[in-house]
Design an enzyme around this catalytic site. Sequence first.
Site, mmCIF file in Angstrom:
data_model
loop_
_atom_site.group_PDB
_atom_site.id
_atom_site.type_symbol
_atom_site.label_atom_id
_atom_site.label_comp_id
_atom_site.label_asym_id
_atom_site.label_seq_id
_atom_site.Cartn_x
_atom_site.Cartn_y
_atom_site.Cartn_z
ATOM 1 C CE1 TYR A 155 -3.586 -2.042 5.532
ATOM 2 C CE2 TYR A 155 -3.061 0.140 4.686
ATOM 3 C CZ TYR A 155 -3.484 -1.157 4.467
ATOM 4 O OH TYR A 155 -3.798 -1.572 3.190
ATOM 5 C CB SER A 190 -0.874 0.018 1.263
ATOM 6 O OG SER A 190 -1.514 1.274 1.399
HETATM 7 N N1 LIG Z 1 -8.890 -0.788 0.024
HETATM 8 C C1 LIG Z 1 -7.822 0.002 -0.051
HETATM 9 O O1 LIG Z 1 -7.947 1.255 -0.097
HETATM 10 C C2 LIG Z 1 -6.442 -0.599 -0.118
HETATM 11 C C3 LIG Z 1 -5.377 0.265 -0.418
HETATM 12 C C4 LIG Z 1 -4.103 -0.253 -0.481
HETATM 13 C C5 LIG Z 1 -3.884 -1.595 -0.256
HETATM 14 N N2 LIG Z 1 -4.933 -2.418 0.034
HETATM 15 C C6 LIG Z 1 -4.650 -3.822 0.262
HETATM 16 O O2 LIG Z 1 -5.351 -4.593 -0.704
HETATM 17 C C7 LIG Z 1 -5.592 -5.895 -0.166
HETATM 18 C C8 LIG Z 1 -7.062 -6.240 -0.331
HETATM 19 O O3 LIG Z 1 -7.816 -5.376 0.514
HETATM 20 P P1 LIG Z 1 -9.326 -4.942 0.195
HETATM 21 O O4 LIG Z 1 -9.358 -3.476 0.311
HETATM 22 O O5 LIG Z 1 -9.815 -5.605 -1.020
HETATM 23 O O6 LIG Z 1 -10.020 -5.517 1.533
HETATM 24 P P2 LIG Z 1 -11.264 -6.518 1.724
HETATM 25 O O7 LIG Z 1 -12.391 -6.114 0.863
HETATM 26 O O8 LIG Z 1 -11.475 -6.588 3.191
HETATM 27 O O9 LIG Z 1 -10.695 -7.912 1.183
HETATM 28 C C9 LIG Z 1 -9.668 -8.590 1.860
HETATM 29 C C10 LIG Z 1 -9.986 -10.072 1.832
HETATM 30 O O10 LIG Z 1 -8.900 -10.759 2.498
HETATM 31 C C11 LIG Z 1 -9.478 -11.654 3.435
HETATM 32 N N3 LIG Z 1 -8.574 -11.951 4.541
HETATM 33 C C12 LIG Z 1 -8.248 -11.148 5.583
HETATM 34 N N4 LIG Z 1 -7.440 -11.788 6.427
HETATM 35 C C13 LIG Z 1 -7.259 -13.034 5.906
HETATM 36 C C14 LIG Z 1 -6.548 -14.169 6.335
HETATM 37 N N5 LIG Z 1 -5.874 -14.168 7.488
HETATM 38 N N6 LIG Z 1 -6.555 -15.285 5.562
HETATM 39 C C15 LIG Z 1 -7.252 -15.307 4.407
HETATM 40 N N7 LIG Z 1 -7.983 -14.267 3.958
HETATM 41 C C16 LIG Z 1 -7.980 -13.140 4.710
HETATM 42 C C17 LIG Z 1 -10.699 -10.907 3.941
HETATM 43 O O11 LIG Z 1 -11.561 -11.772 4.635
HETATM 44 P P3 LIG Z 1 -12.487 -11.105 5.800
HETATM 45 O O12 LIG Z 1 -13.570 -10.390 5.078
HETATM 46 O O13 LIG Z 1 -12.933 -12.288 6.585
HETATM 47 O O14 LIG Z 1 -11.581 -10.180 6.584
HETATM 48 C C18 LIG Z 1 -11.260 -10.395 2.621
HETATM 49 O O15 LIG Z 1 -12.026 -11.371 1.973
HETATM 50 C C19 LIG Z 1 -5.126 -5.848 1.303
HETATM 51 O O16 LIG Z 1 -3.842 -6.401 1.394
HETATM 52 C C20 LIG Z 1 -5.112 -4.373 1.599
HETATM 53 O O17 LIG Z 1 -4.226 -4.061 2.639
HETATM 54 C C21 LIG Z 1 -6.217 -1.950 0.109
#
Ligand SMILES: NC(=O)c1ccc[n+]([C@@H]2O[C@H](COP(=O)([O-])OP(=O)(O)OC[C@H]3O[C@@H](n4cnc5c(N)ncnc54)[C@H](OP(=O)(O)O)[C@@H]3O)[C@@H](O)[C@H]2O)c1
Length: 252
Positions: free
Chosen positions: A145, A132
């Site tokens: 984070y 990120s």
């Molecule tokens: N959204 C943003 O603005 C943003 C920006 C930069 C980077 N990111 C990164 O992008 C990635 C995806 O995030 P997202 O925004 O798409 O979030 P999200 O919608 O919450 O999706 C993340 C997925 O990962 C699953 N997960 C979490 N912990 C896990 C574990 N221990 N084992 C297996 N699965 C797990 C979650 O399950 P649960 O629903 O059960 O938690 C969810 O299905 C992350 O690494 C995040 O840090 C996001």
Amino acid sequence: MIKPTVLITGAGNGIGKATALALYAKGYKLALIDRDVASLSKLNAIGAIAVCSVTDSSALTLAIQSLETQVGPIDILVACAGVGSLTIVPDLNIPDLRQMIEVNLIGVANAIEAILPGMIERKRGHIVGIASVAGFRGLPWMISYSASKAALIAYLEGLRPGLKRRGITVTTVCPGFVRTAITQDTPFRTPVKMLTPDQAALYLVRAIERRPRDYVFPFSTRVGMTVLKIVPNRLFDWMMDRAGPRALTSEF
Ligand SMILES: NC(=O)c1ccc[n+]([C@@H]2O[C@H](COP(=O)([O-])OP(=O)(O)OC[C@H]3O[C@@H](n4cnc5c(N)ncnc54)[C@H](OP(=O)(O)O)[C@@H]3O)[C@@H](O)[C@H]2O)c1
């Protein structure tokens, strides 16, 4: 041409799910992992699925072995599973910090460890780690984070040379804000421009296909955060001192 096989962790929701759907539309063979049973089950028509936490290295290795018997060897790992929440002084919330390190850093390392022997044997592979822009510097409203993502960026950087000589490419992807569960309760004073997961997935597909060293998106965030990364430390502190109270509705 036969498309490679892609393993995505965190495929059940948000960016991981949108990326899985985008890759499926392009003909990629998919292996999908998430801890969220309900969300992952809905994707069983587009790939092989396994419910598992990336924090459990033994279960993850078994899950990946089982997926490989269904879809074949993994060519590309997209380590997307992640968690995020705000940390604002004085509540340091150490359990949250521990969870972010467990999932965002060690969870990615667990996935890499599990797919590495096969990639090394085949002398090819691509590891795409989702970090990120929050990992570029310590952001004062997402302290834990930021630390977990900074650690991941350094981890992937350290892996790169040793894996390159074994035919494996490492790409560090740093998205800006994307509208997902992670960002839905962020208490920003003014609306922050966020990509949809589908828009983020298009960038991610590009990173998967072009295999750059680093991939930061969207362009405006790339410019802004790159400047923030190189401003002198004292200027950064001054900027954050002013940005915190202005940016957040919660007490800073
Ligand atoms: N959204 C943003 O603005 C943003 C920006 C930069 C980077 N990111 C990164 O992008 C990635 C995806 O995030 P997202 O925004 O798409 O979030 P999200 O919608 O919450 O999706 C993340 C997925 O990962 C699953 N997960 C979490 N912990 C896990 C574990 N221990 N084992 C297996 N699965 C797990 C979650 O399950 P649960 O629903 O059960 O938690 C969810 O299905 C992350 O690494 C995040 O840090 C996001």
